[in-house]
Design an enzyme around this catalytic site. Structure first.
Site, short mmCIF file in Angstrom:
data_model
loop_
_atom_site.label_atom_id
_atom_site.label_comp_id
_atom_site.label_asym_id
_atom_site.label_seq_id
_atom_site.Cartn_x
_atom_site.Cartn_y
_atom_site.Cartn_z
N SER A 59 39.31 37.95 44.45
CA SER A 59 37.93 37.65 44.81
C SER A 59 37.38 38.74 45.72
O SER A 59 38.12 39.33 46.51
CB SER A 59 37.90 36.31 45.55
OG SER A 59 36.67 36.14 46.20
N TYR A 64 40.95 30.57 52.82
CA TYR A 64 40.90 30.82 51.37
C TYR A 64 41.01 32.32 51.09
O TYR A 64 41.79 32.76 50.25
CB TYR A 64 39.59 30.25 50.79
CG TYR A 64 39.22 30.86 49.47
CD1 TYR A 64 39.92 30.54 48.31
CD2 TYR A 64 38.18 31.80 49.37
CE1 TYR A 64 39.59 31.13 47.10
CE2 TYR A 64 37.85 32.38 48.17
CZ TYR A 64 38.55 32.05 47.04
OH TYR A 64 38.23 32.65 45.84
N LYS A 75 43.94 34.85 48.96
CA LYS A 75 43.70 35.85 47.90
C LYS A 75 44.26 37.20 48.31
O LYS A 75 44.89 37.90 47.50
CB LYS A 75 42.20 35.95 47.59
CG LYS A 75 41.65 34.73 46.89
CD LYS A 75 42.27 34.56 45.50
CE LYS A 75 41.84 33.27 44.82
NZ LYS A 75 42.58 33.01 43.57
#
Ligand code: UD1
Length: 361
Positions: free
Chosen positions: A124, A148, A152
């Site tokens: 991302s 989050y 990643k």
């Protein structure tokens, strides 16, 4: 190739399964069901015109994964399976670390033991944090602004370490900007659980009458109209990029990391107005304070994807809104919908197959 698609029942995974099948690849889906619906399966099968198998597997379950690798001889794995809500990750970081990072480690071990050495990973643009300059290139500084995002970045790093350690291993890290839209058939799309966190699904729910008004988080950014600027990318373009990346990885026999965006920044208000044109309705909104952690403008430099993969986004913002609206209008309750409640916009002629399928549905 025979491809294991982890998280293949979810939003981006399901669209990628369609493109994989269209390009002649065989698809096997593993999905825990934590953020997806099994009702996507009959729709996917209509779109690809062939049976697809869905295995309810949590990646942290090594025994279940091994059974899959024993049952099928996979040529590669596409790994979409992750929790993805930023706010939720701040409240439940351990859940995100466990699901996204531990899940990835278990998958990598199972792949290595099964002799499957090719991975396409859903990363991302969140790994850039608040970028120092736009458009963002792949060599920009990496930064974590929430749990989050950390999952990643860590997953990218541990995949990189594995590629260093195991000379046979190849991986493609695909850094998505803001995926939106839906398949032109209106059969599959984004179906967020609860209140949407992201802009496009929120607009869709306002348009269909499920929510009263959109709240726009800040109109005092140094941007064209004061609202946040992002790089929205049609999910069908994103799906095509996965298959291009997979085929390039095999052909060139190398690992790489690329941005997937259009390279064009679009403000919140510009997206709202494009959506109003697409659905023929007004989207009521109010301006509220900034959302903590939001950057003013984030958009990609997609040159590397063009150079390596020959890929570039084809759908513009109007197409993104038209397709998002068609999905929402045909499925006001997402996959829980049983009836059509609104008239979807006319299907484009160029998507004749999808159009027939939508009518049949
Ligand atoms: C968010 C995540 C990012 C994730 C991406 C997935 C944050 C800080 N970042 O990105 O890590 O990879 O989603 O697509 O959450 N907005 C509103 N009202 C709303 C919702 C959003 O005004 O109800 C604005 C935001 O302030 C922003 C723009 O719309 O300017 C896009 O927001 P969103 O769709 O949540 O995406 P990102 O914040 O870019």
């Amino acid at each position: 190739m025979r491809i294991l698609v982890c998280g293949g029942a979810g939003y981006i995974g399901s669209h990628t399964c369609v493109t994989l099948a269209e390009r002649g690849h065989q698809v096997v889906i593993a999905d825990s069901g934590v953020n997806s619906s099994p009702r996507v399966m009959p729709r996917l099968q209509r779109l690809v015109g062939a049976p697809l198998s869905l295995h309810r597997v949590d990646l942290r379950d090594r025994t279940a994964l091994d059974a899959l690798f024993t049952a099928y001889r996979f040529d590669a794995v596409l790994h979409f399976a992750a929790l993805k809500a930023v706010g939720d990750s701040c409240r439940r970081p351990l859940e995100y670390f466990d699901n996204n990072i531990s899940g990835t480690i278990v998958l990598l071990r199972a792949m290595q033991d099964a002799g499957v050495h090719r991975l396409v990973f859903s990363s991302s643009a969140t790994v850039y944090g608040e970028p120092a300059q736009v458009p963002v290139r792949e060599d920009a500084g990496l930064q974590v602004t929430n749990p989050y995002g950390r999952t990643k970045l860590v997953a990218e790093q541990l995949i990189g370490d594995l590629c260093q350690a195991d000379p046979a291993f190849r991986a493609a890290n695909l850094r998505y900007f803001n995926p939106v839209g839906a398949h032109a058939s209106g059969l599959i799309g984004e179906d967020p659980a609860g209140e949407p966190n992201n802009l496009m699904p929120y607009i869709c729910q306002v348009a269909v009458g499920q929510r009263e008004r959109l709240r726009i988080f800040g109109d005092d950014y140094p941007t064209i109209d004061g609202t946040g600027v992002r790089d929205y990318i049609h999910v069908v373009d994103l799906a095509r990029a996965h298959v291009d990346a997979l085929e390039y990885m095999v052909r060139a026999d190398r690992s790489f990391t690329v941005n997937l965006g259009t390279g064009r920044g679009v403000s919140v208000l510009e997206l709202v107005h494009a959506f109003e044109r697409a659905c023929g309705r007004r989207i009521p909104y109010e301006i509220v304070g900034r959302r903590p952690g939001d950057a003013a403008a984030v958009y990609a430099d997609p040159t590397l994807a063009q150079q390596l993969l020959g890929w570039q986004a084809e759908h513009d913002v109007d197409a993104m809104c038209r397709d998002a609206w068609r999905w929402q209008a045909m499925n006001p309750q997402g996959y829980r919908s049983t009836t059509r409640r609104a008239t979807p916009p006319r299907l484009r002629r160029s998507r004749a197959v999808g159009a027939r399928l939508a009518d049949a549905y």
